[in-house]
Write a protein that holds these residues in place. Structure first.
Motif, mmCIF file in Angstrom:
data_model
loop_
_atom_site.group_PDB
_atom_site.id
_atom_site.type_symbol
_atom_site.label_atom_id
_atom_site.label_comp_id
_atom_site.label_asym_id
_atom_site.label_seq_id
_atom_site.Cartn_x
_atom_site.Cartn_y
_atom_site.Cartn_z
ATOM 1 N N GLU A 27 0.813 -1.214 0.000
ATOM 2 C CA GLU A 27 0.000 0.000 0.000
ATOM 3 C C GLU A 27 0.848 1.265 0.000
ATOM 4 O OE1 GLU A 27 -2.060 -0.706 3.614
ATOM 5 O OE2 GLU A 27 -3.670 -1.865 2.703
ATOM 6 N N ARG A 28 2.151 1.119 0.199
ATOM 7 C CA ARG A 28 3.009 2.293 0.310
ATOM 8 C C ARG A 28 3.318 2.879 -1.063
ATOM 9 N NH1 ARG A 28 7.211 1.803 5.268
ATOM 10 N NH2 ARG A 28 7.921 3.695 4.222
ATOM 11 N N LYS A 29 3.395 4.213 -1.100
ATOM 12 C CA LYS A 29 3.625 4.913 -2.362
ATOM 13 C C LYS A 29 5.082 5.356 -2.520
ATOM 14 C CE LYS A 29 -1.100 6.618 -2.050
ATOM 15 N NZ LYS A 29 -1.984 7.783 -1.854
ATOM 16 N N ASP A 30 5.921 4.943 -1.557
ATOM 17 C CA ASP A 30 7.323 5.375 -1.588
ATOM 18 C C ASP A 30 8.261 4.201 -1.826
ATOM 19 O OD1 ASP A 30 6.837 4.079 0.786
ATOM 20 O OD2 ASP A 30 7.972 5.468 2.038
ATOM 21 N N PHE A 31 7.791 3.167 -2.540
ATOM 22 C CA PHE A 31 8.566 1.934 -2.659
ATOM 23 C C PHE A 31 9.958 2.160 -3.255
ATOM 24 C CE2 PHE A 31 9.709 -2.225 -4.407
ATOM 25 C CZ PHE A 31 9.504 -3.033 -3.298
ATOM 26 N N ALA A 88 22.523 -0.662 -7.647
ATOM 27 C CA ALA A 88 21.171 -0.582 -8.209
ATOM 28 C C ALA A 88 20.675 -1.987 -8.519
ATOM 29 C CB ALA A 88 21.167 0.266 -9.477
ATOM 30 N N PHE A 89 19.371 -2.094 -8.765
ATOM 31 C CA PHE A 89 18.759 -3.366 -9.131
ATOM 32 C C PHE A 89 18.678 -3.489 -10.650
ATOM 33 C CE2 PHE A 89 17.091 -2.663 -4.878
ATOM 34 C CZ PHE A 89 17.184 -3.928 -4.309
ATOM 35 N N ASP A 90 18.775 -4.731 -11.134
ATOM 36 C CA ASP A 90 18.452 -4.966 -12.542
ATOM 37 C C ASP A 90 17.012 -4.544 -12.792
ATOM 38 O OD1 ASP A 90 20.936 -5.949 -13.014
ATOM 39 O OD2 ASP A 90 20.359 -8.061 -13.035
ATOM 40 N N ALA A 91 16.744 -4.040 -13.998
ATOM 41 C CA ALA A 91 15.407 -3.519 -14.315
ATOM 42 C C ALA A 91 14.322 -4.565 -14.105
ATOM 43 C CB ALA A 91 15.376 -3.015 -15.755
ATOM 44 N N ALA A 112 11.055 -4.189 -11.506
ATOM 45 C CA ALA A 112 9.664 -4.347 -11.948
ATOM 46 C C ALA A 112 8.970 -5.440 -11.149
ATOM 47 C CB ALA A 112 9.616 -4.654 -13.437
ATOM 48 N N ALA A 113 9.676 -6.552 -10.916
ATOM 49 C CA ALA A 113 9.088 -7.657 -10.160
ATOM 50 C C ALA A 113 8.827 -7.249 -8.716
ATOM 51 C CB ALA A 113 10.015 -8.874 -10.215
ATOM 52 N N PHE A 114 9.771 -6.510 -8.103
ATOM 53 C CA PHE A 114 9.592 -6.030 -6.733
ATOM 54 C C PHE A 114 8.367 -5.114 -6.626
ATOM 55 C CE2 PHE A 114 13.877 -6.375 -4.307
ATOM 56 C CZ PHE A 114 13.885 -7.735 -4.534
ATOM 57 N N ALA A 115 8.240 -4.183 -7.578
ATOM 58 C CA ALA A 115 7.146 -3.214 -7.533
ATOM 59 C C ALA A 115 5.794 -3.883 -7.714
ATOM 60 C CB ALA A 115 7.348 -2.146 -8.606
ATOM 61 N N ASP A 116 5.770 -5.017 -8.417
ATOM 62 C CA ASP A 116 4.511 -5.693 -8.732
ATOM 63 C C ASP A 116 4.135 -6.757 -7.706
ATOM 64 O OD1 ASP A 116 2.330 -5.984 -10.531
ATOM 65 O OD2 ASP A 116 3.193 -7.864 -11.228
ATOM 66 N N PHE A 117 5.070 -7.070 -6.793
ATOM 67 C CA PHE A 117 4.868 -8.167 -5.839
ATOM 68 C C PHE A 117 4.026 -7.697 -4.659
ATOM 69 C CE2 PHE A 117 6.883 -11.229 -2.665
ATOM 70 C CZ PHE A 117 6.159 -12.325 -3.121
ATOM 71 N N PRO A 162 17.388 -14.625 -2.515
ATOM 72 C CA PRO A 162 17.096 -15.956 -1.944
ATOM 73 C C PRO A 162 16.269 -16.782 -2.926
ATOM 74 C CG PRO A 162 16.588 -14.201 -0.372
ATOM 75 C CD PRO A 162 16.859 -13.536 -1.673
ATOM 76 N N ASP A 163 16.546 -18.082 -2.991
ATOM 77 C CA ASP A 163 15.887 -18.944 -3.973
ATOM 78 C C ASP A 163 14.371 -18.957 -3.800
ATOM 79 O OD1 ASP A 163 18.344 -19.528 -4.988
ATOM 80 O OD2 ASP A 163 18.528 -21.485 -4.004
ATOM 81 N N ASP A 164 13.897 -18.985 -2.538
ATOM 82 C CA ASP A 164 12.447 -19.051 -2.333
ATOM 83 C C ASP A 164 11.767 -17.779 -2.829
ATOM 84 O OD1 ASP A 164 13.650 -17.565 -0.321
ATOM 85 O OD2 ASP A 164 12.117 -18.058 1.161
ATOM 86 N N LEU A 165 12.435 -16.618 -2.666
ATOM 87 C CA LEU A 165 11.850 -15.370 -3.144
ATOM 88 C C LEU A 165 11.831 -15.329 -4.674
ATOM 89 C CD1 LEU A 165 10.677 -12.561 -2.654
ATOM 90 C CD2 LEU A 165 13.014 -11.675 -2.533
ATOM 91 N N VAL A 166 12.913 -15.813 -5.297
ATOM 92 C CA VAL A 166 12.946 -15.864 -6.764
ATOM 93 C C VAL A 166 11.773 -16.679 -7.294
ATOM 94 C CG1 VAL A 166 14.238 -16.723 -8.759
ATOM 95 C CG2 VAL A 166 15.442 -15.502 -6.931
ATOM 96 N N GLU A 167 11.524 -17.826 -6.650
ATOM 97 C CA GLU A 167 10.408 -18.682 -7.076
ATOM 98 C C GLU A 167 9.077 -17.953 -6.918
ATOM 99 O OE1 GLU A 167 8.425 -23.044 -6.013
ATOM 100 O OE2 GLU A 167 10.244 -22.374 -5.009
ATOM 101 N N GLU A 168 8.903 -17.253 -5.776
ATOM 102 C CA GLU A 168 7.660 -16.508 -5.544
ATOM 103 C C GLU A 168 7.474 -15.402 -6.574
ATOM 104 O OE1 GLU A 168 5.926 -15.541 -1.507
ATOM 105 O OE2 GLU A 168 8.001 -15.955 -0.948
ATOM 106 N N LEU A 169 8.546 -14.653 -6.830
ATOM 107 C CA LEU A 169 8.453 -13.537 -7.766
ATOM 108 C C LEU A 169 8.111 -14.017 -9.171
ATOM 109 C CD1 LEU A 169 11.550 -11.437 -6.607
ATOM 110 C CD2 LEU A 169 9.160 -10.738 -6.433
#
Length: 648
Positions: A514-518, A536-539, A543-548, A581-588
């Motif tokens: 819900e945060r607008k300052d991600f 920095a993060f790969d693009a 995108a995956a972080f912002a959409d998760f 982490p592998d589990d987060l990659v799978e979730e994303l």
């Protein structure tokens, strides 16, 4: 403002509605007023028909409703006492008092048991949407659409199944003009009472005034009315003034009488509305107390016609002296709370409210999902307040074994029980002496311990186990929970008297999604974890972080970033998938795959639907009700779709 409509023959209304559906025109006999006409037209455009089956409407399940109620806790907390009062005025009249959010989703309902049974048959219950696009013309949805109080009676409802109802509703707005929700009284149309409309409008205004006082408790208040005797009544206008002399907030009566707009709040100087400066106003208040003063109001063309008003100023002496003597803007804050404020308006609002109680004996209740940073926020409050040189003691009420929590909290005397330390223990409450006691997950505290804690908070004394002498204690109290304590009270799992003792002020901390300052938050966390390095993060990851959806909230994000910072090499400047982490990659990736729309011509939507449904059933272990909840559809719809795609 939309006045209640006169009684109209039901048969004539149905005939007029049928004419609208058939020809697109209403009869020219003034039977149907403009509000109903507009609403019927919107209902028709939404694809609704007066009779027959309703289009499928999504209901919130129990967990979704719990999250929504937690998110709306401030509105509910201030509305509930007024709803109870409204119900006491209409008890045994076959009616129900309802609070809905700004989308028309019902949050709370209190009413006569016999009518509640009837109301449930038309989904007039918490979790259901009464937006016009779902339920056609009705007081809640139409008040939202018209942004004004309305009455919808009997056959004026677009859906025939709701024609037994008479409903009066009024919107509830925040001091900054944002629409927060709707208050409604619904009952049997045969027992319609004209005073109901006045009752619900007055009650909505009472809620707005309560919210105004909370939002602007630390500001100078300017109360005004065309009559001196009108100051202090429900019809008065109230302005909140900042120390710089800007109009920081206004109740609806003030906005209406002065012709203000929401955009004016926070930027409009007092002098542009009244012919006086803040220092003059405060000086008058200091010399004349609560005596009203007649002033000239700058009537703005096309926005207000009132030119003379009686005003009264209310403020504490400390605020008045600071405002009068402070010609320059206040210096920016650089404390622990300010460090949390990086661009999310929800966090900024919570911090602003927290600051106003740091030096006051008001217990604070932090609410929010697990992992949103409740302990971090509590610690920042402590380190930004007058008790920062004293201890901050955090207790996780969910992690302590029930047989040890009493000794852990209240302490014990030497030899109080088998296994006790020879020298005894002061307990966590006494360790917080002079500082702050933070009770995390207080909703998980056993009932017997709730009783003892309540006694400590009431008496400000604690008696250790095995001891006979109570010890005086002094601490600021901050509690936190991810549970809905009101629902816990109703279920008998949390004491009502303790709830009102710990809840001097509730602050809702938003979930990460819900945060607008991600983006700013990511950079902020990276700077803390890798100081001095530009990483920095790969693009694709950004995108995956912002959409998760981040079910673990900040805790999950911080843990992921810690892992990434540990795995990244010293000569690397980009965080890639290999660092997560592998589990987060799978979730994303699983989350992202659910959002991919097939683009190849050979893709068959029916096959895709079959795959999704089969997966939901598999994940639910064959439980069709659970599978339907995962898919966001009803069980009947799930069975229909299974039949359609040939799965038995």
């Amino acid at each position: 403002m939309l006045s209640p409509t006169p009684r109209r023959p039901a048969a004539a209304l149905r005939q007029a509605r049928n004419q609208l559906l058939e020809s697109g025109q209403l009869p020219y006999d003034n039977l149907v007023g403009p509000v109903i006409a507009r609403s019927w037209a919107r209902s028709q455009q939404a694809g609704l028909t007066p009779v027959g089956r309703l289009p499928e409407v999504q209901y919130l399940n129990a967990s979704q409703l719990t999250r929504l109620i937690a998110h709306q806790q401030e509105l509910i907390g201030h509305a509930r006492p007024i709803m109870e009062y409204l119900y006491s005025q209409s008890r045994d009249s076959g009616s129900v008092v309802i609070l809905a959010d700004d989308h028309g989703v019902l949050l709370q309902a209190v009413g006569d048991a016999d009518f509640l049974d009837r109301a449930e048959r038309v989904a007039l219950t918490p979790g259901a949407s009464w937006n016009e696009c779902h339920r056609g013309t009705n007081a809640i949805g139409t008040a939202l659409a018209e942004a004004a109080p309305v009455v919808i009676n009997g056959a004026e409802h677009f859906l025939e199944r709701n024609s037994f109802l008479t409903c009066a509703a009024a919107t509830v707005a925040a001091p900054d003009g944002r629409l927060l929700g709707v208050l409604d009284i619904s009952g049997d149309q045969r027992r319609r009472h004209p005073h109901t409309f006045c009752l619900v409008r007055t009650a909505a205004q009472m809620i707005e005034n309560r919210l105004f006082e909370v939002y602007h408790s630390g500001d100078v208040h300017l109360r005004f009315h065309t009559l001196a005797e009108g100051i202090g009544t429900l019809t008065e206008g109230v302005l909140a003034l900042s120390r710089e002399g800007l109009i920081a907030g206004a109740n609806p009566a003030a906005i209406r009488q002065l012709g203000l707009h929401s955009a004016d709040l926070g930027s409009l100087p007092l002098e542009s509305v009244f012919h006086l400066r803040l220092s003059e106003l405060l000086d008058w208040g200091y010399r004349r107390g609560h005596e009203p003063m007649l002033v000239e109001h700058t009537a703005r063309p096309g926005r207000a016609s009132i030119s003379r008003l009686f005003v009264r100023v209310e403020t504490s002496r400390v605020v008045r002296q600071v405002a009068v003597s402070q010609p320059t803007p206040p210096t920016p804050r650089t404390d622990a709370l300010a460090a949390l404020d990086i661009g999310c308006d929800l966090i900024t609002t919570a911090i602003g409210k927290a600051r106003k109680v740091l030096d006051k004996p008001i217990p604070v209740l932090l609410q929010g999902e697990s992992g949103v940073g409740k302990e971090v926020f509590a610690n920042a409050m402590h380190n930004s307040g007058p008790r920062r040189k004293h201890p901050f003691i955090a207790v996780d009420c969910s992690a302590l074994p029930e047989n040890l929590i009493e000794a852990e909290l209240f302490g014990y005397s030497p030899g109080a029980f088998t296994g006790a330390r020879r020298e005894g223990s002061p307990g966590r409450i006494r360790e917080a002496q002079g500082g702050t006691l933070f009770l995390d997950e207080i909703g998980d505290m056993p009932l017997v311990m709730q009783t003892r804690l309540l006694r400590v908070l009431q008496q400000r004394q604690v008696t250790p186990l095995g001891g006979s002498k109570p010890v005086a204690v002094d601490f600021a109290l901050i509690s936190a929970t991810h549970r809905n304590l009101r629902m816990e009270m109703e279920a008998g799992r949390f004491r009502a008297d303790l709830y009102y003792r710990i809840n001097g002020m509730t602050l809702m901390l938003p979930a990460l999604r819900e945060r607008k300052d991600f983006p700013a938050l990511l950079n902020h966390l990276l700077e803390d974890l890798l100081p001095g390095r530009r990483v920095a993060f790969d693009a694709s990851i950004s995108a995956a972080f912002a959409d998760f959806s981040w079910p673990g909230n900040l805790r999950q994000l911080v843990n992921a970033l810690r892992t990434a910072c540990a795995l990244i090499e010293s000569d690397e400047c980009h965080i890639g998938w290999q660092h997560l982490p592998d589990d987060l990659v799978e979730e994303l990736r699983r989350h992202g795959s659910r959002r991919i729309v097939p683009t190849e011509v050979t893709e068959n939507l029916q096959d895709v639907s079959a795959t999704i449904i089969s997966r939901a059933i598999s994940l639910s272990g064959g439980n069709m009700s659970e599978a339907a909840r995962r898919l966001g559809i009803s069980r009947n719809t799930l069975y229909r779709r299974l039949k359609k795609i040939g799965i038995s």
